[in-house]
Each structure stands twice: as C-alpha cells, then as structure tokens.
Design a protein around this motif. Structure first.
Motif, mmCIF file in Angstrom:
data_model
loop_
_atom_site.group_PDB
_atom_site.id
_atom_site.type_symbol
_atom_site.label_atom_id
_atom_site.label_comp_id
_atom_site.label_asym_id
_atom_site.label_seq_id
_atom_site.Cartn_x
_atom_site.Cartn_y
_atom_site.Cartn_z
ATOM 1 N N THR A 119 0.356 -1.349 -0.027
ATOM 2 C CA THR A 119 0.241 -0.022 -0.103
ATOM 3 C C THR A 119 0.995 1.420 0.465
ATOM 4 N N ASP A 120 1.956 1.316 0.889
ATOM 5 C CA ASP A 120 2.632 2.522 1.064
ATOM 6 C C ASP A 120 3.615 2.449 -0.697
ATOM 7 N N GLY A 121 4.365 1.469 -1.230
ATOM 8 C CA GLY A 121 4.853 1.935 -2.778
ATOM 9 C C GLY A 121 3.681 2.995 -2.833
ATOM 10 N N PRO A 122 2.827 2.629 -3.677
ATOM 11 C CA PRO A 122 1.707 3.000 -4.762
ATOM 12 C C PRO A 122 1.626 4.142 -4.532
ATOM 13 N N ALA A 123 1.182 4.677 -3.067
ATOM 14 C CA ALA A 123 0.985 6.187 -2.077
ATOM 15 C C ALA A 123 2.734 6.697 -1.924
ATOM 16 N N GLY A 124 3.532 6.600 -2.541
ATOM 17 C CA GLY A 124 4.415 7.184 -2.634
ATOM 18 C C GLY A 124 5.090 7.100 -1.354
ATOM 19 N N ILE A 125 4.915 6.724 -0.197
ATOM 20 C CA ILE A 125 5.032 6.830 1.019
ATOM 21 C C ILE A 125 6.169 5.992 1.354
ATOM 22 N N GLY A 126 6.152 4.775 0.407
ATOM 23 C CA GLY A 126 6.938 3.441 0.728
ATOM 24 C C GLY A 126 8.326 3.803 1.349
ATOM 25 N N ALA A 127 9.715 3.078 1.752
ATOM 26 C CA ALA A 127 10.875 3.409 2.273
ATOM 27 C C ALA A 127 11.695 2.555 0.450
ATOM 28 N N ASP A 128 12.401 3.964 0.411
ATOM 29 C CA ASP A 128 13.247 4.034 -1.068
ATOM 30 C C ASP A 128 14.002 2.244 -0.928
ATOM 31 N N VAL A 129 14.428 1.901 -0.327
ATOM 32 C CA VAL A 129 14.986 0.576 0.354
ATOM 33 C C VAL A 129 14.554 -0.163 1.786
ATOM 34 N N PHE A 130 14.338 -1.366 1.481
ATOM 35 C CA PHE A 130 13.691 -1.746 2.795
ATOM 36 C C PHE A 130 14.153 -3.868 2.616
ATOM 37 N N ALA A 131 14.520 -3.470 4.391
ATOM 38 C CA ALA A 131 14.750 -5.092 4.148
ATOM 39 C C ALA A 131 14.293 -5.944 4.205
ATOM 40 N N ALA A 132 13.946 -6.858 3.639
ATOM 41 C CA ALA A 132 13.081 -7.839 4.155
ATOM 42 C C ALA A 132 13.672 -9.538 3.909
ATOM 43 N N PRO A 133 12.961 -10.870 4.456
ATOM 44 C CA PRO A 133 13.362 -11.763 3.740
ATOM 45 C C PRO A 133 13.788 -12.530 2.901
ATOM 46 N N HIS A 134 14.709 -12.894 2.714
ATOM 47 C CA HIS A 134 14.026 -13.698 1.008
ATOM 48 C C HIS A 134 13.227 -14.281 0.596
ATOM 49 N N ASP A 135 12.964 -14.775 1.153
ATOM 50 C CA ASP A 135 11.468 -15.794 1.151
ATOM 51 C C ASP A 135 9.987 -15.071 0.675
ATOM 52 N N ALA A 145 18.551 -9.404 3.106
ATOM 53 C CA ALA A 145 19.026 -8.504 1.602
ATOM 54 C C ALA A 145 17.963 -7.787 2.728
ATOM 55 N N VAL A 146 18.583 -6.176 1.319
ATOM 56 C CA VAL A 146 17.732 -5.310 1.278
ATOM 57 C C VAL A 146 17.469 -4.976 -0.157
ATOM 58 N N TYR A 147 16.126 -4.827 -0.335
ATOM 59 C CA TYR A 147 15.815 -4.007 -1.736
ATOM 60 C C TYR A 147 15.482 -2.341 -1.957
ATOM 61 N N VAL A 148 15.361 -2.509 -3.686
ATOM 62 C CA VAL A 148 15.610 -1.300 -3.709
ATOM 63 C C VAL A 148 13.768 -1.366 -4.459
ATOM 64 N N ASN A 149 12.409 -0.083 -3.811
ATOM 65 C CA ASN A 149 11.293 -0.241 -3.637
ATOM 66 C C ASN A 149 11.513 0.537 -5.602
ATOM 67 N N SER A 150 10.973 0.152 -6.012
ATOM 68 C CA SER A 150 10.598 0.732 -7.648
ATOM 69 C C SER A 150 9.464 1.198 -7.341
ATOM 70 N N TYR A 151 8.738 1.826 -6.262
ATOM 71 C CA TYR A 151 8.293 3.683 -6.445
ATOM 72 C C TYR A 151 8.693 4.163 -6.356
ATOM 73 N N THR A 152 10.468 4.324 -5.461
ATOM 74 C CA THR A 152 10.792 4.923 -5.416
ATOM 75 C C THR A 152 11.335 6.391 -6.255
ATOM 76 N N GLU A 153 11.497 7.559 -6.127
ATOM 77 C CA GLU A 153 11.936 9.185 -6.825
ATOM 78 C C GLU A 153 13.254 9.130 -7.471
ATOM 79 N N TYR A 154 14.204 8.042 -6.560
ATOM 80 C CA TYR A 154 15.587 7.564 -7.042
ATOM 81 C C TYR A 154 16.209 6.746 -6.804
ATOM 82 N N PRO A 155 15.740 6.203 -7.815
ATOM 83 C CA PRO A 155 16.395 4.499 -8.092
ATOM 84 C C PRO A 155 17.805 4.645 -8.029
ATOM 85 N N ALA A 156 19.191 5.659 -8.444
ATOM 86 C CA ALA A 156 19.929 5.898 -8.440
ATOM 87 C C ALA A 156 20.738 5.643 -6.926
#
Length: 431
Positions: free
Chosen positions: A101-117, A318-329
């Motif tokens: 929900t937070d990703g499409p709303a533009g309030i999600g983390a740019d980088v987030f930690a999550a278990p690989h499964d 691991a950490v991952y990059v949110n596809s909705y980030t305004e700053y992918p680089a």
C-alpha cells in the motif's frame, strides 16, 4: 527452527494470499511500465551510480543491532555522497506487505530489508527493482546460495546482507570431538541415551520441514525444481526425498519422542541442562547458550550414510530497492554501499549474523571464530528456502507428513505422495 522463521513462514503464506488477490495483474502491469520508464536511466547505472540531485532516502530495517548498523551506515553514506538518509524501524517480515500500500502511495521506503522468501510476492506485486549494478566480479564476492536466494526467475533483485542456516551444536563435556557422521552419533547414543532420565544423543525439531529438509536434500530431494523456482516440478515426493525421509525415520531409534513433544524451547532446555549431547539449530542460539554458561562448540552437520553433506535450508537477509522510489540511482547506490566489503565487516561486528560475502572469510574477527566458521561451512552446503509464493502452501502439509512418518512409522512414499497432492491442490486453487 527459530521463532523468526516460523513468523516469516506464516507471514509469507498470508502475504501470498493478500498479494495475489489484492494486487494481481494491476501491480504487475505497473511494474512493467515502471521498468520501461526507468530503462534508459538504468542502462547507465552499471557503469557508475550517481545520486539524483536533491535525493533523500527512506530506509526500513528491523529493530535491534540491524537497525543500529543501518543508522551508522546512513550517517557515513550521507557524509560521503551528500544524500540524507532516514532510517525507520519496520520489521523485515512486514516490509513487503506494508509496501503493497505504501509503495503506490509514494510513502514507502526507497530501500527496505526483507527476508528472501518474501521476494516472490514482492516481484509479482511489482514492488522491487532489479539489482543491475553488480558486475560479475562483484557477484563473485558473494556466496552463490545468497545470490540465488535473492533472485527470482533468474533475475537478481536483492543485495545480500547475511545468511542464516543451521548446524550442529555439541556439548564438549559430553562429546569432546564433533561427530563427523550420523553413524558416529548413533554409536554414541547406544551408550549415552537414557530416555527415562531424558538423556538423548541428538535432538532437532523433527516435525518442521525447515530442519528436517537437510535429510531429504542430502539424498537429492527438493521441494520445487529449478532451484526452488518451478512449482510445477514437485520434488517433495521424489524417490530421492523418500530415501532421505526413510533415513530420517530410522533416527527415531536414538530420539524416541513424538514430534508433539519436541520444540525449540524443549530442545534448548535439554541442551542447557546437559541432558542432550548435540542439537541442530541456527547461529541465533549462540548468545543464549553462551549466557547460560554452556561449554559448547559448533560443527557442520554430520555426513549422511551415503557420504553426502546434509543440505540445510538457508534464509537470506537482504535489502531491496522499491520500484516506486523517486531516486532509483541513489537508492541502488545505498543498497550497494550497505553490502560492501567494509560495511559487511561492520555489520558482522555489530550483529554477529553470518556474512553473505565470501571475501570476508579471511577477516580475523570471522576467521578466528571457529563457531562462525562452522556455520559458514554449512552455509556452503545449504539451499535457499524457495521464495516463490507457492512455498506458502508447503509448510503445513509437509509438517503433517513428517509427523506421520516419525510418530506413526508410516511409509514415507505414501505420506509424501499425499502431502504433494495437497500442495498441488492448494496451488491450483490460487490460480
């Protein structure tokens, strides 16, 4: 199996249902459009990452030493690149669900930690960008199993920070030398076991697939084919898995307890009391045993009668990059920065979690810790837990099958066939 993995498994099951129903093709479509939108920018990221002008990042990480590490790295990253990084405490096991929900709303983390499964659900929901910034030399510095764990359908998404698996703890007063084979443990049990006084040579969480998988996989068994990515290839009832289950079943001679009377608390309690000589568990138990004053050591899992190493399941942090980030680089730069060799060393020192980088094995703080090295050796013989959403349908039927095999001495081939059929039905019902 630790509580964190039990929680992760159930969250994965719930997330699977939520994401498949709530997100569906809409999110997948958004992911495709975003990949097209950023394609030109991403092409140049492999060569050199430069943060976007005015970039600011939000990062999610679990509470504890991981959060302390992330905050320390955020400070050094800002000093080096001039990018402000805010770190918030969000449990890794909740990140994907929250980002839905937070990703499409533009309030999600740019980088987030999550278990690989949780990766399969995240990819299907269009929540993560590919990790396209590591070239082959950089990838070679990570354990193969770690990279496999944070990949989905052959595409690398995650930036591995640590690897979890299990090995053999043994009481050095009872077992001065680590048993090299399960046959050695069986011979030891003949003179040591005393069920009336709750004395056992070996204990592990028999009824949980996570730990008992090592026996099945050691004989060539598997859950899903193609490294856990092909749900159409069910391997839980393969001839190899059955062979492993039959050997597991034979070990009840040295652990005559039903699975309902075996859990992590009981196993740990027996080991701390000095009743059980050896147990199977993960690195998260070391602090508890040390604080309890147990004179223990860790060794890779003993060899099976077929001469093969048991293949433990592993979990990749691991950490991952949110596809909705305004700053992918900037986000990718930070994710790569977090998992650099220097910061990998710092993370180990702050968290004591097993590093996923091979080039850290020679670091004195790691190389001189025999217990850590034993876990890392076992990790080389581990298989990442499947990260596809279908894995959520496996745990309950597999656990019931293990209970029937162990408690009731039922024929493994029959029981595993039944479990495989239940899993296939559950998978079909979600399509």
């Amino acid at each position: 199996m630790s509580k964190r993995f039990m929680i992760s498994m159930w969250v994965a099951l719930v997330s699977c249902m939520l994401l498949l129903t709530a997100c569906g093709s809409q999110q997948t479509g958004q992911s495709a459009s975003q990949k097209e939108e950023h394609s030109e920018q991403q092409q140049g990221l492999q060569a050199e990452l430069k943060p976007e002008e005015g970039a600011e990042l939000l990062v999610w990480e679990s509470k504890g030493p991981e959060l302390d590490f992330m905050k320390a790295v955020a400070v050094s990253f800002e000093q080096e690149y001039g990018v402000k990084v805010k770190v918030e405490a969000v449990p890794a096991i909740d990140a994907v669900t929250k980002l839905t929900t937070d990703g499409p709303a533009g309030i999600g983390a740019d980088v987030f930690a999550a278990p690989h499964d949780h990766l399969g659900n995240a990819v299907m929901a269009g929540l993560v960008l590919q990790n396209d910034v590591l070239d082959d030399p950089a990838k070679n510095q990570f354990m193969t199993s770690a990279l496999e764990g944070v990949s989905y359908e052959g595409v690398l998404y995650g930036y591995p920070t640590a690897i979890d698996t299990y090995a053999l703890y043994y009481n050095k007063k009872l077992l001065p030398k680590a048993p090299g084979t399960y046959d050695e443990l069986i011979q030891f049990a003949k003179s040591y076991n005393d069920p009336a006084n709750k004395k056992y040579a070996l204990m592990w969480n028999v009824g949980q697939l996570y730990q008992s998988y090592s026996f099945l996989a050691g004989y060539g068994g598997y859950v899903f084919g193609n490294g856990g990515t092909n749900a159409a290839d069910m391997g839980l009832n393969s001839a190899q898995s059955v062979a492993g289950a039959k050997y597991l079943q034979s070990l009840k001679q040295i652990l005559p307890i039903n699975v309902n009377d075996i859990n992590d608390n009981i196993i740990t309690g027996f080991f701390v009391e000095g009743s059980t000589a050896a147990i199977i568990n993960g690195p998260w138990l070391m602090n508890e045993l040390t604080n309890a004053g147990v004179d223990y050591a860790v060794a890779p899992l003993p060899l099976l009668p077929n001469g093969e190493h048991p293949k433990s399941m592993s979990g990749i942090r691991a950490v991952y990059v949110n596809s909705y980030t305004e700053y992918p680089a900037a986000a990718k730069l930070f994710a790569r920065y977090v998992t650099s060799q220097e910061n990998g060393k710092k993370r180990f020192e702050m968290t004591r979690q097993l590093p996923a980088r091979k080039d850290l094995m020679a670091e004195p703080t790691i190389a001189q810790d025999a217990n850590i090295m034993a876990f890392l050796e076992q990790a080389e013989h581990s298989t990442p837990m499947p990260s596809i959403p279908e894995m959520g349908t496996v745990w309950v039927p597999a656990g019931a099958a293990l209970a029937a095999i162990w408690n009731d001495n039922q024929e493994p081939s029959v029981v595993l066939d039944k479990a495989a059929a239940q899993i296939k039905t559950a998978i079909q019902s979600k399509k």
